[in-house]
Scaffold this active site. Sequence first.
Site: not given
Length: 507
Positions: A54, A81-82, A168, A170, A222-223, A226, A365
């Site tokens: 953060g 980290c934070y 980090h 990740e 919408s194509g 999602d 996603k």
Amino acid sequence: MSEMVLVLDFGGQYKELIAQNVRGLGVYSEIKSGRTPVDEIRRLQPIGIILTGGPNSVYAPDSPSCDPELFRLGIPVLGICYGMQLMCHLLGGEVQPGEKGEYGRVPVRTLAEDSLLLQGIGSSFAALMSHRDAVKTLPQGFTTTAASPTCIAACENAAEKLYAVQFHPETKHTEHGREILRNFLYKVCGALGDYKLDDYIENQVREIREKVGSQSVLLALSGGVDSSVCASLLSKAIPGQLTCIFVDHGFMRQDEGDEIEAVFSKRDLRFIRINAQERFLAKITGVSEPEAKRKRIGTEFIRVFEEESAKLGQIPFLAQGTIYPDVVESGLTNGAVIKSHHNVGGLPENLAFSEIIEPLAGLFKDEVRILGRKLGLPVSLVTRQPFPGPGLAIRIMGEVTLAKLDTLSQADAIFREELAQSRKKPDQYFAVMTDTLSVGVKGDARTYEPVIALRAVITDDFMTCDYAPLSHRVLSKVAARLTSEISSVSRVVYDITSKPPGTVEWE
Ligand code: XMP
């Protein structure tokens, strides 16, 4: 019920990356605010907790914190980290502002190779650091397990199952970052790794069936990835009960509307395509300002959708392709800057539906893409690049006309075709039609036509990006094809701006 690792957010920009990595390692993960009360955490029964980074300093008066009771629940905790600084601060250690801080990849020495967290990592590795404050004195019971040239890079109290890293793990910029997270999950938390996307499909199919019964569902397709995956999942769960309205505003990429129609006409659903290019073009005739274009197209989209759904009679359920990051962004209090895009598909709240169904709301996603493949959608559709709701209308600078749309969609198709053949593709690439007219010469004749710009970017999250260093060979080939295959193109430029200060789209 799968095992779950809880990611507690303290405003770190990588919170989603952490949860995504954990899921990728086979353990279900959810993100909640760092202020989540301990009682709720107990109720959720996570097998492990990860505290994110953060932007704050633990000493600042309003900096986000958590109940120190969290560290006494007997649940393993990994502070990043934070999160490390907070853990050490709350348990009696000391955090101080560094003189310069450490930013970027930094060499880290492992001091305790028997640490469960660092097992198999080796004696040194490069890690991504991004901090100014650092832990100076450890809380009682903790030992230093890794060090950078200027800070305690990792520490732990193994007896209490408390672990922390200043870097980090990740991000892919940290060597062995994935192994470190894997060690935390499997060696420290004792995970079984029971999270599978197939289970997600089965659970959703069951839930959708229970909820919808024999009633019908409407989806604005919408194509995009999602809404397409959402449509496929629904057609599997409730075959024949789903109606998809695909409003083709006429600003799609070359052949895209037909491709969408071809895919969904074969599915067990009712597919309605509305070809409304004329109507949309009329709404933006004479409009140059991009926000004004976006608003007009968005409003028109809603109007068309309302008209079409009214023709269908009363449909009780509206389905939406909301995904987990949308849920996280709207539900957390500590997040830093949240980017919101006004999608053309964003429907108003006053539509007359009694219930909303969002079957992808638990997925990231990358998981939505995998699910799309599992549901039999073509690769081209599930790996589709991000595309603005208003489409090519905002990739044409200034006023949009049919002729400009035609030129741009051809140019864009050629550029994409060329890059599709390269081994390492940029994350997003497209053509833009500028509103700069430039003189050229073609077949001995003078031309005076808009300059075409090419944009290709490399990015993890689309919030920042670097321009893609495409080879001159590729750029020359694209420029040669554009100028020879499209009569109205005689000048092509390549955009070498990163974001910030540029954005991905030109608008
Ligand atoms: P910018 O231009 O803001 O774009 O740097 C960042 C990313 O967002 C995409 N984008 C959109 N995506 N609806 C979307 O779903 C939109 O209206 C929209 N506008 C921009 C853009 O293509 C890039 O990937």
